[in-house]
Motif scaffolding. Sequence first.
Motif, PDB file in Angstrom:
ATOM      1  N   UNK A 103      -2.302  58.916  97.518  1.00 34.14           N
ATOM      2  CA  UNK A 103      -3.316  59.803  98.111  1.00 34.14           C
ATOM      3  C   UNK A 103      -4.726  59.452  97.627  1.00 34.14           C
ATOM      4  N   UNK A 104      -4.827  59.068  96.345  1.00 34.94           N
ATOM      5  CA  UNK A 104      -6.133  58.796  95.741  1.00 34.94           C
ATOM      6  C   UNK A 104      -6.131  57.365  95.192  1.00 34.94           C
ATOM      7  N   UNK A 105      -6.217  56.417  96.090  1.00 37.14           N
ATOM      8  CA  UNK A 105      -6.057  55.016  95.707  1.00 37.14           C
ATOM      9  C   UNK A 105      -7.141  54.525  94.757  1.00 37.14           C
ATOM     10  N   UNK A 106      -8.286  55.179  94.740  1.00 40.39           N
ATOM     11  CA  UNK A 106      -9.348  54.778  93.823  1.00 40.39           C
ATOM     12  C   UNK A 106      -8.977  55.058  92.363  1.00 40.39           C
ATOM     13  N   UNK A 107      -7.983  55.905  92.146  1.00 37.96           N
ATOM     14  CA  UNK A 107      -7.508  56.212  90.782  1.00 37.96           C
ATOM     15  C   UNK A 107      -6.225  55.474  90.430  1.00 37.96           C
ATOM     16  N   UNK A 108      -5.776  54.599  91.325  1.00 32.49           N
ATOM     17  CA  UNK A 108      -4.485  53.940  91.128  1.00 32.49           C
ATOM     18  C   UNK A 108      -4.426  53.162  89.810  1.00 32.49           C
ATOM     19  N   UNK A 109      -5.516  52.519  89.422  1.00 33.96           N
ATOM     20  CA  UNK A 109      -5.509  51.720  88.187  1.00 33.96           C
ATOM     21  C   UNK A 109      -5.252  52.607  86.967  1.00 33.96           C
ATOM     22  N   UNK A 110      -5.850  53.803  86.940  1.00 33.11           N
ATOM     23  CA  UNK A 110      -5.638  54.722  85.809  1.00 33.11           C
ATOM     24  C   UNK A 110      -4.207  55.249  85.817  1.00 33.11           C
ATOM     25  N   UNK A 111      -3.687  55.540  86.997  1.00 34.02           N
ATOM     26  CA  UNK A 111      -2.309  56.011  87.118  1.00 34.02           C
ATOM     27  C   UNK A 111      -1.316  54.927  86.711  1.00 34.02           C
ATOM     28  N   UNK A 112      -1.647  53.672  87.000  1.00 34.69           N
ATOM     29  CA  UNK A 112      -0.797  52.561  86.572  1.00 34.69           C
ATOM     30  C   UNK A 112      -0.779  52.469  85.044  1.00 34.69           C
ATOM     31  N   UNK A 113      -1.932  52.600  84.411  1.00 35.50           N
ATOM     32  CA  UNK A 113      -1.983  52.587  82.944  1.00 35.50           C
ATOM     33  C   UNK A 113      -1.199  53.751  82.349  1.00 35.50           C
ATOM     34  N   UNK A 114      -1.292  54.924  82.985  1.00 38.28           N
ATOM     35  CA  UNK A 114      -0.516  56.071  82.515  1.00 38.28           C
ATOM     36  C   UNK A 114       0.979  55.781  82.617  1.00 38.28           C
ATOM     37  N   UNK A 115       1.393  55.156  83.715  1.00 38.13           N
ATOM     38  CA  UNK A 115       2.811  54.795  83.881  1.00 38.13           C
ATOM     39  C   UNK A 115       3.282  53.879  82.759  1.00 38.13           C
ATOM     40  N   UNK A 116       2.464  52.891  82.426  1.00 43.52           N
ATOM     41  CA  UNK A 116       2.807  51.962  81.349  1.00 43.52           C
ATOM     42  C   UNK A 116       2.912  52.710  80.023  1.00 43.52           C
ATOM     43  N   UNK A 159      -4.160  67.232  87.049  1.00 42.91           N
ATOM     44  CA  UNK A 159      -4.387  66.067  87.910  1.00 42.91           C
ATOM     45  C   UNK A 159      -4.234  66.438  89.379  1.00 42.91           C
ATOM     46  N   UNK A 160      -3.238  67.252  89.689  1.00 42.79           N
ATOM     47  CA  UNK A 160      -2.973  67.652  91.074  1.00 42.79           C
ATOM     48  C   UNK A 160      -4.037  68.635  91.568  1.00 42.79           C
ATOM     49  N   UNK A 161      -4.358  69.620  90.752  1.00 43.11           N
ATOM     50  CA  UNK A 161      -5.269  70.691  91.187  1.00 43.11           C
ATOM     51  C   UNK A 161      -6.742  70.274  91.202  1.00 43.11           C
ATOM     52  N   UNK A 162      -7.114  69.394  90.289  1.00 43.06           N
ATOM     53  CA  UNK A 162      -8.519  68.974  90.179  1.00 43.06           C
ATOM     54  C   UNK A 162      -8.628  67.478  90.464  1.00 43.06           C
ATOM     55  N   UNK A 163      -8.193  67.109  91.643  1.00 45.77           N
ATOM     56  CA  UNK A 163      -8.115  65.690  92.004  1.00 45.77           C
ATOM     57  C   UNK A 163      -9.485  65.007  92.022  1.00 45.77           C
ATOM     58  N   UNK A 164     -10.563  65.780  92.118  1.00 45.77           N
ATOM     59  CA  UNK A 164     -11.893  65.166  92.070  1.00 45.77           C
ATOM     60  C   UNK A 164     -12.164  64.566  90.691  1.00 45.77           C
ATOM     61  N   UNK A 165     -11.405  65.003  89.687  1.00 45.55           N
ATOM     62  CA  UNK A 165     -11.519  64.464  88.321  1.00 45.55           C
ATOM     63  C   UNK A 165     -10.255  63.698  87.911  1.00 45.55           C
ATOM     64  N   UNK A 166      -9.524  63.219  88.908  1.00 49.14           N
ATOM     65  CA  UNK A 166      -8.217  62.602  88.659  1.00 49.14           C
ATOM     66  C   UNK A 166      -8.283  61.459  87.657  1.00 49.14           C
ATOM     67  N   UNK A 167      -9.229  60.553  87.810  1.00 46.20           N
ATOM     68  CA  UNK A 167      -9.305  59.407  86.903  1.00 46.20           C
ATOM     69  C   UNK A 167      -9.565  59.861  85.475  1.00 46.20           C
ATOM     70  N   UNK A 168     -10.482  60.792  85.291  1.00 50.99           N
ATOM     71  CA  UNK A 168     -10.813  61.273  83.940  1.00 50.99           C
ATOM     72  C   UNK A 168      -9.611  61.972  83.307  1.00 50.99           C
ATOM     73  N   UNK A 169      -8.973  62.873  84.054  1.00 49.14           N
ATOM     74  CA  UNK A 169      -7.815  63.600  83.511  1.00 49.14           C
ATOM     75  C   UNK A 169      -6.681  62.628  83.201  1.00 49.14           C
TER      76      UNK A 169
END
Length: 194
Positions: A103-116, A159-169
Motif C-alpha cells: 500500500x505504501x511502497x515509498x516505505x518498503x525499504x524500511x519495512x524490509x529492514x524491519x523484516x530482517x 504503523x497502520x493507523x498513522x501511515x503518514x509517519x509509517x517510515x519513522x514508526x
Amino acid sequence: MLDTHARKYVQPIIEKTADFFIKAGLSANQVTYLGFFVGVSTGIFAYLGYPIIAVFVLWLSGFLDAVDGTMARKTKPSPWGTLLDITFDRLVEISVIIGLAFRFQESMWALLLLSVSIIFAMTVFLTVGALSEKNGIKSFYYQAGLAERTEGFILFSLMILFSQYLTVITLVFLAIELFTTFQRLLEARKLLKG
C-alpha cells in the motif's frame, strides 16, 4: 516487557475465555487456527485501506493467541501446538508488513529492514529457547526483553493507523527490535556459557 509484567492484569479475562472455549468443545489448536486466520486478515485490511478493522483483527488475533496457550496449559500442551503458535505469529507479522509495503511502497525499504530485524530477533530467541532448559509455564525457555509481542502489536497498530509517519514508526520499531535482540544476546551469553 508488557507480556512479562502486565499479563497478570489481563490473565483473568484470558482464563475465562479459555474456559468458555474448552466447555464449547474447542481444542487449543483449533483456537490457534482461528487466531491465525483472523490475524492474517490484518495485512489484507491494511492494504485495502481499512486501518481500524486491521487494528481490531490484529488485536483479536493476539488475544486468541494468549487464549490458546492458556487452553493448552489447562488441557494438554503439545510440541505441535507450540510450533503452530510460533509459526502463525510470524505469518501474522509478515501479513502486516506485506500489506503495508504494497500500500505504501515509498516505505518498503524500511519495512524490509524491519523484516530482517524480526528474522534476526527470532533466530536468537528460538535458538536460546532450544539450547536452554525449559524454565517456566511455556513449553520452551522464554527470554523477556524490551520488545515482546504486545509492544510489537502497539507498534504495528501505530504503523497502520498513522501511515503518514509509517517510515519513522517503522524505523523506531527497527531500533527497538535490534535493542531487544542484543539485550537477549547478552543474556544468552551468560546463560549458555555455564
